[in-house]
Design an enzyme around this catalytic site. Structure first.
Site, PDB file in Angstrom:
ATOM      1  N   ALA A 101       1.032  53.560 -49.621  1.00 33.77           N
ATOM      2  CA  ALA A 101       1.228  54.056 -48.251  1.00 33.77           C
ATOM      3  C   ALA A 101       0.069  54.966 -47.864  1.00 33.77           C
ATOM      4  O   ALA A 101      -0.571  55.584 -48.725  1.00 33.77           O
ATOM      5  CB  ALA A 101       2.550  54.806 -48.136  1.00 33.77           C
ATOM      6  N   ASP A 102      -0.190  55.030 -46.571  1.00 36.42           N
ATOM      7  CA  ASP A 102      -1.213  55.927 -46.058  1.00 36.42           C
ATOM      8  C   ASP A 102      -0.831  56.337 -44.642  1.00 36.42           C
ATOM      9  O   ASP A 102      -0.296  55.528 -43.884  1.00 36.42           O
ATOM     10  CB  ASP A 102      -2.588  55.264 -46.052  1.00 36.42           C
ATOM     11  CG  ASP A 102      -3.696  56.286 -45.867  1.00 36.42           C
ATOM     12  OD1 ASP A 102      -4.053  56.937 -46.870  1.00 36.42           O
ATOM     13  OD2 ASP A 102      -4.179  56.459 -44.739  1.00 36.42           O
ATOM     14  N   THR A 103      -1.102  57.598 -44.298  1.00 31.05           N
ATOM     15  CA  THR A 103      -0.749  58.138 -42.981  1.00 31.05           C
ATOM     16  C   THR A 103      -1.975  58.748 -42.330  1.00 31.05           C
ATOM     17  O   THR A 103      -2.756  59.436 -42.991  1.00 31.05           O
ATOM     18  CB  THR A 103       0.348  59.219 -43.123  1.00 31.05           C
ATOM     19  OG1 THR A 103       1.495  58.642 -43.750  1.00 31.05           O
ATOM     20  CG2 THR A 103       0.749  59.789 -41.766  1.00 31.05           C
ATOM     21  N   GLY A 156       0.969  53.286 -42.796  1.00 32.99           N
ATOM     22  CA  GLY A 156       0.943  51.920 -43.287  1.00 32.99           C
ATOM     23  C   GLY A 156       1.614  51.859 -44.642  1.00 32.99           C
ATOM     24  O   GLY A 156       1.523  52.809 -45.428  1.00 32.99           O
ATOM     25  N   LYS A 206      -4.517  50.944 -51.952  1.00 28.71           N
ATOM     26  CA  LYS A 206      -3.851  51.795 -52.945  1.00 28.71           C
ATOM     27  C   LYS A 206      -2.892  51.003 -53.828  1.00 28.71           C
ATOM     28  O   LYS A 206      -2.864  51.162 -55.044  1.00 28.71           O
ATOM     29  CB  LYS A 206      -3.092  52.927 -52.242  1.00 28.71           C
ATOM     30  CG  LYS A 206      -3.987  53.972 -51.606  1.00 28.71           C
ATOM     31  CD  LYS A 206      -3.161  55.003 -50.861  1.00 28.71           C
ATOM     32  CE  LYS A 206      -4.024  56.044 -50.193  1.00 28.71           C
ATOM     33  NZ  LYS A 206      -3.231  57.052 -49.475  1.00 28.71           N
TER      34      LYS A 206
END
Length: 193
Positions: A73-75, A110, A58
């Site tokens: 960010a990624d969850t 992350g 991203k």
């Protein structure tokens, strides 16, 4: 704090209003800039590596000008080794919430930070305990609309706070952005300048 980066424009490569809110509440001036990117993950990737990879994808996809700092960010939510992303529809949300009901699960976020001279990628883990939910409670929660754009189909800071409790790690990580760890990492990045 070095003014070169502390005064630079910070670009958030995420349309998540929760991430923007967390960063702004911590004093960062944020601009949203997103670019579609291939977020396909290889089979068998660990949740920790998955969120780091997606955050980097991203952040790297966004066009960055000199002097700008980009944050991606990624969850994901994991239970029994299965990664639960955002539900595709109400039925998918029901199946996710049913799977989490009465159990403890993990949430990984992350984060990737890209500056002119640095790329830092890290992740954070938290554990969340759900109380046992009846099918009726799950349907009522789904009808609120809250689960539909959330990893694992719930928002711990919202209505799900009635049945979900963070038992280990950062509450903000479960919301979608581990601000405490980010602040420490960002200070380390500032020292490079």
């Amino acid at each position: 704090m070095n003014n070169k980066i502390s005064n630079s424009k910070i670009i958030l490569a995420s349309k998540s209003p929760r991430r923007k809110e967390i960063l702004e509440n911590a004093g960062y001036d944020i601009e949203i800039r997103i670019q579609n990117a291939d977020e396909t993950l290889p089979d068998g990737i660990s949740p920790e590596k998955a969120v780091q990879r997606l955050a980097a994808i991203k952040a790297s996809a966004v066009e960055r000008q000199s002097g700008e700092t980009v944050i991606g960010a990624d969850t994901v939510v994991t239970v029994d080794g299965e990664i639960l992303g955002k539900p595709k529809d109400e039925n998918d949300a029901f199946l996710m919430l049913k799977k989490l009901s009465g159990r403890e699960h993990e949430v990984f976020t992350g984060v990737c930070v890209i500056t002119d001279n640095n790329k830092t990628v890290f992740s954070e883990r938290s554990a969340v305990q759900f109380r046992t939910l009846s099918d009726e409670e799950i349907f009522t929660y789904i009808k609120s609309g809250e689960p539909m754009d959330k990893a694992g189909a719930y928002a711990v800071q919202g209505l799900a706070g009635e049945f979900a409790k963070v038992v280990c790690g950062s509450f903000y990580n479960v919301m979608g952005f581990p601000i405490e760890t980010f602040n420490k990492k960002f200070l380390e990045i500032l020292k490079i300048y």
